[in-house]
Design a protein around this motif. Structure first.
Motif, short mmCIF file in Angstrom:
data_model
loop_
_atom_site.label_atom_id
_atom_site.label_comp_id
_atom_site.label_asym_id
_atom_site.label_seq_id
_atom_site.Cartn_x
_atom_site.Cartn_y
_atom_site.Cartn_z
N VAL A 100 0.83 -1.21 0.00
CA VAL A 100 0.00 0.00 0.00
C VAL A 100 0.86 1.25 0.00
CG1 VAL A 100 -1.72 1.33 1.28
CG2 VAL A 100 -1.91 -1.17 1.15
N GLU A 101 1.91 1.27 0.79
CA GLU A 101 2.78 2.46 0.86
C GLU A 101 3.46 2.72 -0.48
OE1 GLU A 101 5.51 2.09 4.07
OE2 GLU A 101 4.02 2.60 5.60
N ALA A 102 3.81 1.66 -1.19
CA ALA A 102 4.43 1.82 -2.51
C ALA A 102 3.46 2.46 -3.49
CB ALA A 102 4.91 0.47 -3.03
N ASN A 103 2.21 2.01 -3.46
CA ASN A 103 1.20 2.60 -4.34
C ASN A 103 0.93 4.06 -3.99
OD1 ASN A 103 0.73 0.28 -5.88
ND2 ASN A 103 -0.73 -0.54 -4.38
N GLU A 104 0.91 4.37 -2.71
CA GLU A 104 0.70 5.75 -2.28
C GLU A 104 1.86 6.63 -2.75
OE1 GLU A 104 0.21 5.47 1.91
OE2 GLU A 104 -1.91 4.88 1.81
#
Length: 294
Positions: free
Chosen positions: A267-271
Motif C-alpha cells: 500500500v505504501e508503494a502505491n501511495e
C-alpha cells in the motif's frame, strides 16, 4: 484530483476563431514516457491514458515482436485496463524492425489516434526509436508537439529490483519461453532472439541432456546470473541514452523521481507512486494539453 481531472478533460484539439469557422491548432500533441527498463513506464502510460483519453504506442523494440511475453515484460490484457495499445506483439519473431520502420508505423498510428480526438502516448525503453521519431524525423516535428515525462530510479536502487524481477520471470516459465527461440547455430543477432533472456540460455540448452542434475543446476544458475547482469547493464546503457536524448531536447523533459515507490512495499508503494509520480505527471500533462500550441 477532481479539479485536475476537470482541467484535463477540457477540449484542446480545436480552436474557434469565429462562430462559423473551425481550425486545427498548428500542432497536435503527444505524450512521451521515457525511462530505463523496470521503472514503471507502462504503468504510468496506462494511468495517464485512463485519465486523458489516451492510446498507447509501444516503442520497445523487443515487445514489438510476437512472443516472449514474460521475458520482454509485456503488459497483460488485465494490466492494459482496456486502453488501446499499438505496435505491441505485431511483428514476426524472426523479422527485424528498425528505427525507420518504427518512425513510419508510429507516425501513422499517432495520426490515426489524433483524428479520433484522442491523445497518443508513446512509451517504451528503446530510446533510439524515440530519438528517430521526435528528433530525426522532420515531418513528425512539424505535426506534433511533445511532452516528455521521464520516470527515474537511481541505478543502485533499480538493479536489485531488476534482479528480483528476473527471479519472478524464472518462476513464470522464463526457461520454457526462451527454449522456443533456442538457435542450434548460435545466431542471436536478429529479431526477437536478440532479447536478453535468450542468448544467455544457449549453453544450458545445449548441455542440459548431456550432464548430471547437479551440473545442469549450475548451468541454469549461471544463465540466470548472466540474464540479471545483462539486464542491469541494459538499464545503465538506457540511462546514458536518456541523458544524451535530454541534452538534444535541451532538457525540455520532466523528471519524475520514483525511488520511494521502489523502496516501500504494498500500500505504501502505491501511495508513493500516486504522490510522487502519477500526481505530478497529471499536473504536467494537463498544463501541456491546455496551453496554446506553437
Amino acid at each position: 484530483m477532481a479539479c485536475l481531472f476537470s482541467l484535463c478533460m477540457q477540449p484542446t484539439t480545436f480552436t474557434f476563431i469565429n462562430k462559423d469557422k473551425l481550425v486545427r491548432p498548428s500542432k497536435d500533441k503527444v505524450a512521451v514516457i521515457m525511462g530505463t527498463t523496470g521503472t514503471g513506464k507502462s504503468r504510468l502510460s496506462i494511468d495517464l491514458a485512463t485519465i486523458f483519453g489516451g492510446e498507447i504506442i509501444n516503442s520497445d523494440k523487443i515487445q514489438i515482436h510476437k512472443g516472449l511475453n514474460v521475458i520482454s515484460n509485456k503488459v497483460t490484457d488485465e494490466e492494459r485496463r482496456r486502453v488501446p495499445h499499438y505496435l505491441l506483439g505485431i511483428i514476426d519473431p524472426d523479422d527485424d524492425f528498425k528505427a525507420h520502420d518504427f518512425v513510419y508505423h508510429a507516425s501513422l498510428t499517432a495520426d490515426a489516434i489524433t483524428k479520433k480526438g484522442h491523445l497518443p502516448i508513446i512509451a517504451g525503453g528503446s530510446n533510439s526509436f524515440i530519438k528517430a521519431l521526435v528528433i530525426d524525423d522532420i515531418e513528425f516535428q512539424s505535426k506534433y508537439e511533445c511532452c516528455y515525462l521521464w520516470v527515474d530510479v537511481p541505478m543502485p536502487i533499480l538493479h536489485p529490483f531488476l534482479e528480483k524481477r528476473v527471479d519472478k520471470m524464472v518462476e513464470r516459465m522464463l526457461v520454457d519461453e526462451s527454449r522456443e527461440f533456442f538457435n542450434p547455430k548460435g545466431d542471436y543477432t536478429h529479431g526477437i532472439r536478440r532479447s536478453i533472456g535468450v542468448p544467455e540460455m544457449d549453453e544450458y540448452f545445449r548441455k542440459e541432456k548431456l550432464v548430471d542434475s547437479a551440473t545442469r543446476a549450475k548451468l541454469l544458475a549461471k544463465a540466470i546470473h548472466q540474464i540479471k547482469e545483462n539486464t542491469c547493464k541494459l538499464a545503465s546503457r538506457q540511462l546514458r541514452n536518456i541523458l544524451r536524448l535530454a541534452e538534444q531536447l535541451e532538457w525540455q523533459i520532466h523528471r519524475l523521481e520514483a525511488t520511494e515507490a521502489f523502496l516501500r512495499s504494498d500500500v505504501e508503494a502505491n501511495e508513493a507512486w500516486e504522490t510522487l509520480v502519477l500526481g505530478p505527471s497529471i499536473k504536467i500533462l494537463a498544463h501541456f494539453l491546455n496551453k496554446k500550441t506553437k
